[in-house]
Design a protein around this motif. Structure first.
Motif, PDB file in Angstrom:
ATOM      1  N   VAL A  20       0.905  -1.492  -0.302  1.00 13.27           N
ATOM      2  CA  VAL A  20       0.490   0.140   0.668  1.00 13.27           C
ATOM      3  C   VAL A  20       1.040   1.638  -0.331  1.00 13.27           C
ATOM      4  CG1 VAL A  20      -1.885  -1.203   0.717  1.00 13.27           C
ATOM      5  CG2 VAL A  20      -0.331   0.039   2.437  1.00 13.27           C
ATOM      6  N   GLY A  21       0.145   2.409  -0.376  1.00 16.71           N
ATOM      7  CA  GLY A  21       1.963   3.361  -0.376  1.00 16.71           C
ATOM      8  C   GLY A  21       0.643   3.947  -1.705  1.00 16.71           C
ATOM      9  N   ASP A  22       1.755   5.221  -2.361  1.00 17.11           N
ATOM     10  CA  ASP A  22       1.556   6.053  -3.225  1.00 17.11           C
ATOM     11  C   ASP A  22       3.280   6.489  -3.843  1.00 17.11           C
ATOM     12  OD1 ASP A  22       2.306   8.275  -1.900  1.00 17.11           O
ATOM     13  OD2 ASP A  22      -0.296   8.937  -1.238  1.00 17.11           O
ATOM     14  N   ALA A  23       3.022   6.456  -5.084  1.00 17.21           N
ATOM     15  CA  ALA A  23       4.118   8.242  -5.290  1.00 17.21           C
ATOM     16  C   ALA A  23       5.075   8.589  -4.517  1.00 17.21           C
ATOM     17  CB  ALA A  23       4.441   7.739  -7.015  1.00 17.21           C
ATOM     18  N   GLN A  24       3.917   9.339  -3.547  1.00 14.96           N
ATOM     19  CA  GLN A  24       4.249  10.846  -3.679  1.00 14.96           C
ATOM     20  C   GLN A  24       4.836  10.112  -1.427  1.00 14.96           C
ATOM     21  OE1 GLN A  24       1.303  13.214  -3.122  1.00 14.96           O
ATOM     22  NE2 GLN A  24       2.987  15.150  -1.520  1.00 14.96           N
ATOM     23  N   ASN A  25       4.259   9.085  -1.328  1.00 15.96           N
ATOM     24  CA  ASN A  25       4.702   8.915   0.411  1.00 15.96           C
ATOM     25  C   ASN A  25       5.389   7.875   0.141  1.00 15.96           C
ATOM     26  OD1 ASN A  25       4.228  11.823   1.388  1.00 15.96           O
ATOM     27  ND2 ASN A  25       1.609  10.463   0.737  1.00 15.96           N
ATOM     28  N   GLY A  26       5.709   7.241  -1.061  1.00  7.08           N
ATOM     29  CA  GLY A  26       6.532   5.844  -0.476  1.00  7.08           C
ATOM     30  C   GLY A  26       5.290   4.790  -0.753  1.00  7.08           C
ATOM     31  N   PHE A  27       5.945   3.713  -0.239  1.00  7.70           N
ATOM     32  CA  PHE A  27       5.139   2.517  -0.252  1.00  7.70           C
ATOM     33  C   PHE A  27       5.410   1.397   0.978  1.00  7.70           C
ATOM     34  CE2 PHE A  27       4.860   3.854  -4.914  1.00  7.70           C
ATOM     35  CZ  PHE A  27       3.164   3.452  -4.965  1.00  7.70           C
ATOM     36  N   SER A  28       4.337   1.186   1.302  1.00 11.57           N
ATOM     37  CA  SER A  28       4.491  -0.404   2.980  1.00 11.57           C
ATOM     38  C   SER A  28       5.846  -1.193   1.311  1.00 11.57           C
ATOM     39  CB  SER A  28       3.457  -1.074   2.751  1.00 11.57           C
ATOM     40  OG  SER A  28       2.966  -1.447   1.999  1.00 11.57           O
ATOM     41  N   GLU A  29       6.649  -2.471   2.853  1.00  9.52           N
ATOM     42  CA  GLU A  29       6.718  -3.854   2.664  1.00  9.52           C
ATOM     43  C   GLU A  29       5.693  -4.449   2.113  1.00  9.52           C
ATOM     44  OE1 GLU A  29       7.323  -6.271   6.091  1.00  9.52           O
ATOM     45  OE2 GLU A  29       6.815  -4.540   6.637  1.00  9.52           O
ATOM     46  N   VAL A  30       5.934  -5.416   1.225  1.00  5.26           N
ATOM     47  CA  VAL A  30       5.112  -6.224   0.145  1.00  5.26           C
ATOM     48  C   VAL A  30       4.469  -7.338   1.551  1.00  5.26           C
ATOM     49  CG1 VAL A  30       4.807  -8.455  -1.348  1.00  5.26           C
ATOM     50  CG2 VAL A  30       6.415  -6.660  -2.043  1.00  5.26           C
ATOM     51  N   PHE A  31       2.731  -7.305   1.260  1.00  2.00           N
ATOM     52  CA  PHE A  31       2.340  -8.289   1.771  1.00  2.00           C
ATOM     53  C   PHE A  31       2.060  -9.567   1.847  1.00  2.00           C
ATOM     54  CE2 PHE A  31       2.675  -4.187   4.747  1.00  2.00           C
ATOM     55  CZ  PHE A  31       2.791  -4.366   5.909  1.00  2.00           C
ATOM     56  N   SER A  32       1.177 -10.818   2.127  1.00  2.08           N
ATOM     57  CA  SER A  32       0.454 -11.369   1.263  1.00  2.08           C
ATOM     58  C   SER A  32      -0.674 -12.209   1.917  1.00  2.08           C
ATOM     59  CB  SER A  32       1.763 -12.817   0.796  1.00  2.08           C
ATOM     60  OG  SER A  32       1.587 -12.684   2.205  1.00  2.08           O
ATOM     61  N   PHE A  33      -1.573 -12.807   1.588  1.00  3.99           N
ATOM     62  CA  PHE A  33      -2.456 -13.420   2.359  1.00  3.99           C
ATOM     63  C   PHE A  33      -2.696 -14.444   1.124  1.00  3.99           C
ATOM     64  CE2 PHE A  33      -4.772  -9.817  -0.532  1.00  3.99           C
ATOM     65  CZ  PHE A  33      -6.212 -11.202  -1.281  1.00  3.99           C
TER      66      PHE A  33
END
Length: 85
Positions: A20-33
């Motif tokens: 989750v996130g955006d180009a302006q504020n950055g993205f989270s680590e990768v999660f999975s389910f």
């Protein structure tokens, strides 16, 4: 920031990856389910929100625990106002 997504068309028995996130504020680590394999078994879900911080809050939680034991919930969601509970 709040991120909202609706998932549809998911396949059973599949691992999905997301961040989750955006180009302006950055993205989270990768999660999975994982989605479950097809089954005719019912899934029992308990959902609780805003049980409050009052004299009977512990009584509410105790009742949920007792019911959880008798109904065998597969999982529970406690969805809010935990900061003062």
């Amino acid at each position: 920031a709040l991120h909202l997504v609706t998932l549809s068309g998911l396949k059973t028995g599949t691992t999905y990856y997301y961040r989750v996130g955006d180009a302006q504020n950055g993205f989270s680590e990768v999660f999975s389910f994982n989605t479950e394999e097809p089954s005719s078994t019912k899934v029992q879900i308990a959902v609780l929100a805003d049980h409050g911080a009052v004299d009977n809050s512990q009584m509410v939680l105790d009742a949920i625990r007792k019911r959880d034991a008798s109904l065998n919930f597969d999982f529970s969601i406690l969805s809010g106002d935990l900061s003062y509970a």
